[in-house]
Design an enzyme around this catalytic site. Structure first.
Site, short mmCIF file in Angstrom:
data_model
loop_
_atom_site.label_atom_id
_atom_site.label_comp_id
_atom_site.label_asym_id
_atom_site.label_seq_id
_atom_site.Cartn_x
_atom_site.Cartn_y
_atom_site.Cartn_z
N GLU A 246 13.38 -45.52 -53.88
CA GLU A 246 12.46 -45.92 -52.83
C GLU A 246 11.10 -45.31 -53.13
O GLU A 246 11.00 -44.17 -53.58
CB GLU A 246 12.98 -45.41 -51.48
CG GLU A 246 12.08 -45.67 -50.30
CD GLU A 246 12.53 -44.91 -49.07
OE1 GLU A 246 12.39 -45.45 -47.96
OE2 GLU A 246 13.02 -43.76 -49.21
N LYS A 305 13.90 -53.10 -46.02
CA LYS A 305 14.65 -52.08 -45.28
C LYS A 305 14.81 -52.50 -43.82
O LYS A 305 13.82 -52.83 -43.14
CB LYS A 305 13.91 -50.74 -45.39
CG LYS A 305 14.69 -49.54 -44.90
CD LYS A 305 13.91 -48.26 -45.22
CE LYS A 305 14.67 -47.00 -44.81
NZ LYS A 305 13.90 -45.78 -45.17
N CYS A 355 17.61 -45.16 -48.37
CA CYS A 355 17.34 -43.85 -47.76
C CYS A 355 18.00 -43.71 -46.39
O CYS A 355 19.22 -43.59 -46.30
CB CYS A 355 15.83 -43.64 -47.67
SG CYS A 355 15.32 -41.93 -47.35
#
Length: 495
Positions: A246, A305, A355
């Protein structure tokens, strides 16, 4: 009461000790047992609430210092206090449930699942980071993950912990049963090797590192991108796919020709699909995006995301919180995606949990149900320095591997990057704040575990039953009082 407060706080510290990097999983069970024991010695819901709050505050103060690593103590302490409010609710009702000496452990475990679900879902999407299941990685109870995911593990931790309390307080035989049955079942489940692989793929995870620590590391975006390009160019062996972290390219390659040229050079060098973490913008707004770049020079599929970090990637109630801290203006305004979580790199279906997403059940489950045969968790932990955060997150990735029967590739900008087998074992890893490349042959699987298919239903069922039991327990004195009042009234009306 002072002694009980100290013991309740100690129970929170014990649960913290079960989390990584300490990772002493029996401490999580002991911590829940200590909390249960303290509640059995408590007579009122008010005292139960106070003890629950002490438990939660100690747990979160020890677990979450990384929140304040670069933004100061106020946000960290505010989050710890906020999370401990749920523990107040847990203790206030729990003190009633633990009076049921035989069925108390089951009732309290189901109520715990309900409270943990609430904390992990609301407000602002919830905070699933501090689930006690994460502290069971490496322990016997982790093998409940393929059946019911983290929720079922949390319930088992509470049941076994309550069994310890009953062994000390009585009835001891019942307590021993609550200890031995879940642990024996966990050991039996651990003998299952999971589904057979349908093939293998050779994966490289790139950790380019960042120039410096802190919130301002993105000020050197080109240096971060160049680090990942350079590390990829050092890769000399052939691979099937390459994973960048990321934020590896926070210079948008679709708007910056120089960034695109560097990424294309890396792709040509490895001659394999490259998954790149970058920032993009569309008609909805800014996105945190993982995008595939193919060896033929074209752009492949992408993942926006879906589960964004509040007070980081988004800022709820920005104007209000600005009254307390100027750091709110450092928070982003990213918009969530709505895809399946799967991208295809060559002929491999790769599931992505970027994440913070790894803490949310739906991220990995949706990807697996949409055909992912391997998982990756690209992450950027540079903001949090040398704190426990990266190790706590790695434990979640390991639990997801077990839950979903998939190998997981963790690629981090600054560490820890890791190769995780489907049984949760870490076979390779990097250190924090170094550059490095991990290469491994990993199995591809099509297994659909019970948790992948029905994990949410199992959690909701346990939580609803727990809430109903809690409601019945709280209303029982009212109904008893009303019944007694009717009995007295009838007696008074008798000639």
């Amino acid at each position: 009461m002072i002694l009980r407060l100290l013991l309740a706080a100690a129970s929170g510290v014990f649960i913290y000790a079960s989390t990584q990097p300490i990772g002493w999983w029996p401490a999580g069970i002991a911590g829940m047992g200590l909390l249960y024991l303290v509640l059995t010695q408590t007579s009122s819901k008010r005292q139960g609430a106070i003890l629950g709050g002490a438990h939660g505050l100690a747990l979160y103060l020890f677990m979450l210092p990384w929140i304040g690593e670069f933004v100061g103590p106020l946000p960290y302490i505010a989050l710890a206090i906020t999370e401990s409010l749920y523990s107040i609710l847990l203790g206030a009702v729990g003190v009633v449930l633990v009076r049921w000496r035989t069925l108390g452990p089951i009732a309290f475990a189901l109520w715990f699942v309900a409270v943990e679900w609430l904390r992990s879902s609301w407000p602002f999407g919830g905070f699933a980071w501090a689930r006690i299941a994460w502290g069971q990685i490496g322990g016997v109870l982790q093998w409940f993950a393929p059946i019911g995911g983290p929720a079922l593990i949390s319930a088992m931790v509470v049941v076994v912990g309550a069994g310890l309390a009953l062994v000390l307080r009585g009835p001891r035989i019942v307590g021993a049963a609550y200890i031995t049955i879940p642990l024996a079942l966990g050991a039996m489940l651990g003998t299952d090797a999971g589904g057979a692989p349908i093939g293998e793929t050779k994966v490289a995870a790139i950790q380019g590192n960042v120039p410096r620590l802190g919130l301002d590391f993105n000020a050197q975006r080109r240096a971060v991108l160049q680090n990942h390009i350079d590390e990829t160019l050092r890769l000399t062996q052939p691979v099937d796919l390459v994973i960048w972290p990321e934020n590896a390219s926070d210079v948008n390659p679709f708007a910056d020709p120089q960034a695109r040229m560097g990424i294309d050079a890396a792709v040509r060098h490895v001659n394999a699909p490259l998954l790149v973490g970058t920032l993009t913008r569309d008609e909805v707004g800014p996105r945190n995006t993982m995008v595939v770049f193919d060896p033929d020079g074209t752009q492949g599929e992408w993942h926006h995301k879906k589960f964004l970090q509040p007070f980081g990637e988004t800022m709820p109630l920005r104007e209000f919180f600005r009254l307390f801290s100027s750091f709110v203006d450092k928070a982003g305004n990213f918009q969530p995606g709505n895809g399946t979580g799967v991208v295809h790199m060559g002929d491999v279906a790769v599931g992505i949990a970027t994440c913070y997403e790894i803490a949310f059940d739906a991220a990995g489950r949706d990807a697996v149900l949409h055909g992912a045969t391997i998982l990756t968790s690209p992450t950027n932990n540079a903001t949090f320095g040398f704190t426990d955060m990266t190790y706590q997150q790695l434990a979640m990735s390991r639990m997801r591997a077990i839950e979903l029967d998939r190998a997981v590739v963790v690629a981090a900008t600054s560490g820890v990057s890791a190769i995780i087998q489907p049984d949760g074992t870490v076979t390779q890893s990097t250190k924090i704040f170094e550059s490095g490349t991990l290469v491994a042959e990993l199995p591809l699987k099509e297994t659909k575990t019970i948790s992948a298919r029905f994990g949410s239903i199992i959690e909701y069922t346990m939580g609803i039953i727990g809430a109903l039991i809690a409601s019945a327990a709280l209303l029982q004195p009212h109904f008893r009082g009303a019944r007694n009042a009717r009995t007295v009234s009838k007696e008074n009306d008798t000639p």
